[in-house]
Design a protein around this motif. Sequence first.
Motif, short mmCIF file in Angstrom:
data_model
loop_
_atom_site.label_atom_id
_atom_site.label_comp_id
_atom_site.label_asym_id
_atom_site.label_seq_id
_atom_site.Cartn_x
_atom_site.Cartn_y
_atom_site.Cartn_z
N PRO A 1 -19.03 23.55 34.08
CA PRO A 1 -19.04 24.16 35.28
C PRO A 1 -18.20 23.57 36.34
O PRO A 1 -18.30 22.27 36.36
CB PRO A 1 -20.79 23.94 35.71
CG PRO A 1 -21.26 24.01 34.26
CD PRO A 1 -20.24 23.39 33.33
N ALA A 2 -17.36 24.29 37.16
CA ALA A 2 -16.52 23.63 38.09
C ALA A 2 -16.19 24.80 39.17
O ALA A 2 -16.25 26.08 38.86
CB ALA A 2 -15.18 23.45 37.62
N ALA A 3 -15.93 24.41 40.39
CA ALA A 3 -15.62 25.29 41.37
C ALA A 3 -14.07 25.84 41.03
O ALA A 3 -13.42 25.03 40.42
CB ALA A 3 -15.43 24.64 42.83
N ALA A 4 -13.74 27.18 41.39
CA ALA A 4 -12.83 27.66 41.04
C ALA A 4 -11.26 26.83 41.49
O ALA A 4 -10.33 26.75 40.96
CB ALA A 4 -12.35 29.10 41.60
N GLU A 5 -11.61 26.18 42.74
CA GLU A 5 -10.33 25.47 43.19
C GLU A 5 -10.17 24.01 42.53
O GLU A 5 -9.04 23.45 42.71
CB GLU A 5 -10.45 25.13 44.64
CG GLU A 5 -11.42 24.41 45.08
CD GLU A 5 -11.47 24.22 46.57
OE1 GLU A 5 -10.20 23.83 47.21
OE2 GLU A 5 -12.64 24.40 47.32
N PHE B 1 -19.62 41.07 32.49
CA PHE B 1 -20.26 42.12 33.13
C PHE B 1 -21.09 41.41 34.30
O PHE B 1 -21.78 42.20 35.14
CB PHE B 1 -20.81 43.03 32.47
CG PHE B 1 -22.19 42.63 31.80
CD1 PHE B 1 -23.47 42.51 32.14
CD2 PHE B 1 -21.78 42.46 30.26
CE1 PHE B 1 -24.53 41.93 31.34
CE2 PHE B 1 -22.94 42.18 29.44
CZ PHE B 1 -24.18 41.73 29.96
N LEU B 2 -21.54 40.11 34.24
CA LEU B 2 -22.33 39.53 35.31
C LEU B 2 -21.43 38.24 35.86
O LEU B 2 -20.35 37.80 35.31
CB LEU B 2 -23.62 38.71 34.70
CG LEU B 2 -24.34 39.67 34.47
CD1 LEU B 2 -25.85 39.00 33.56
CD2 LEU B 2 -25.13 40.35 35.49
N PRO B 3 -21.75 38.02 37.04
CA PRO B 3 -21.00 36.94 37.84
C PRO B 3 -21.85 35.56 37.42
O PRO B 3 -22.66 35.59 37.03
CB PRO B 3 -21.30 37.12 39.46
CG PRO B 3 -22.62 37.72 39.42
CD PRO B 3 -22.71 38.82 38.09
N MET B 4 -20.75 34.51 37.47
CA MET B 4 -21.24 33.33 37.10
C MET B 4 -20.63 32.28 37.92
O MET B 4 -19.48 31.81 37.79
CB MET B 4 -21.16 32.98 35.61
CG MET B 4 -21.41 31.31 35.28
SD MET B 4 -23.32 30.98 35.26
CE MET B 4 -23.12 29.52 34.36
N PRO B 5 -21.46 31.54 39.07
CA PRO B 5 -20.86 30.75 40.01
C PRO B 5 -20.40 29.62 39.19
O PRO B 5 -21.06 29.26 38.44
CB PRO B 5 -21.78 30.60 41.09
CG PRO B 5 -22.77 31.62 40.88
CD PRO B 5 -22.78 32.24 39.62
N TYR B 6 -19.20 28.78 39.78
CA TYR B 6 -18.82 27.77 39.25
C TYR B 6 -18.39 27.79 37.44
O TYR B 6 -18.21 26.78 36.90
CB TYR B 6 -19.73 26.66 39.22
CG TYR B 6 -20.13 26.33 40.77
CD1 TYR B 6 -19.35 25.73 41.44
CD2 TYR B 6 -21.35 26.87 41.32
CE1 TYR B 6 -19.67 25.55 42.71
CE2 TYR B 6 -21.59 26.82 42.43
CZ TYR B 6 -20.67 26.16 43.25
OH TYR B 6 -21.23 26.03 44.79
N MET B 7 -18.09 29.16 37.39
CA MET B 7 -17.22 29.36 35.90
C MET B 7 -16.58 30.46 36.16
O MET B 7 -16.43 31.44 35.51
CB MET B 7 -18.37 29.78 34.96
CG MET B 7 -19.54 28.78 34.38
SD MET B 7 -18.55 27.63 33.62
CE MET B 7 -18.84 28.64 31.73
N ALA B 8 -15.93 30.52 37.31
CA ALA B 8 -14.90 31.70 37.93
C ALA B 8 -13.97 32.03 36.62
O ALA B 8 -13.64 33.04 36.31
CB ALA B 8 -14.15 31.54 39.22
N LEU B 9 -13.15 30.99 36.45
CA LEU B 9 -11.80 31.23 35.50
C LEU B 9 -12.25 31.73 34.10
O LEU B 9 -11.90 32.74 33.35
CB LEU B 9 -11.08 30.03 35.34
CG LEU B 9 -10.30 29.69 36.59
CD1 LEU B 9 -9.60 28.38 36.51
CD2 LEU B 9 -9.39 30.53 37.04
N TYR B 10 -13.51 31.18 33.37
CA TYR B 10 -13.97 31.73 32.40
C TYR B 10 -14.46 33.07 32.34
O TYR B 10 -14.43 33.77 31.45
CB TYR B 10 -15.08 30.49 31.90
CG TYR B 10 -15.76 31.08 30.53
CD1 TYR B 10 -15.20 30.61 29.23
CD2 TYR B 10 -16.90 31.78 30.62
CE1 TYR B 10 -15.68 30.93 27.88
CE2 TYR B 10 -17.35 31.94 29.23
CZ TYR B 10 -16.79 31.64 27.96
OH TYR B 10 -17.40 32.09 26.72
#
Length: 286
Positions: A87-91, A137-146
């Motif tokens: 888990p990490a922020a996209a930036e 098909f679902l969002p996952m905060p702090y897993m944006a690239l994956y």
Amino acid sequence: MKSRQPIALVTGASSGIGEATAGQLAKAGYKVYGTSRRGAQSGQRGFEMLALDVTSDASVEAAVNALIHYEGRIDLLVNNAGFGVAPAAAEESSLDQARAIFDTNFFGIVRMTRAVLPHMRQQHSGRIINIGSVLGFLPMPYMALYSATKHAVAGYSEALDHELRTLGIHVSVVEPAYINTPFDANLMKPDAPLDVYRGICGGVERRVKEVLVGADGPEVVAEIVVKAAMATSPEIRYAPGLAKRMRLLRRFAPASVLDAGVRKDLRLDTSATMPPRDAAAIPLSR
């Protein structure tokens, strides 16, 4: 002597979902070739192992050519090879790291598909099953690239199935939720970490580890892969176990409920306004 059994190739078969899938396909009557980057020994697995790196055009071509040399055909490709991201922020990931994630999780599937399709077209038959994720098909905060790679896998799979049906080839994507496998033990860390995200990402990581303890094992996914491989009319998308419920929520639940459920499950609003009481917690990710 070439086998009369249907021939399956499973990438990333040295452990986890890939190993379970290769084993169950062998029990179902397939002659199975698994792959790993280091070319693990077949041992007691019940299937052969080939060395294959899905990020290398040359490696993919060599492995597929070797299989065709041995067997003369390929009936099933299971694209399972991939890696997870902590888990990490996209930036917090550089563009180089983002490219590396896509190179394995998405472009690896593209390479494998392009390598086997000429043979399947010549046969006028074949199955390709891609292992995606509920994050397709679902969002996952702090897993944006994956999550982005898994959305790409889902879109690619659906479009490809439309292209290939008239040629006798079917494509499916299997999208599990949390699965307790060694896949989750060696996650890629962000290469540009920022202190501002350290606390919240640590909390999300702890939450994911909590859920993984009681998650289904890889056999749940393997069973669905065998079902899709042997179905007369396979579905395009399969959601094993808990993921099936998540897909229904995505389809029918109001956006506000889904949004609140995701944040509740990951405990993102512990110091803010709590989500509605009827908001379901949304367990995420393979």
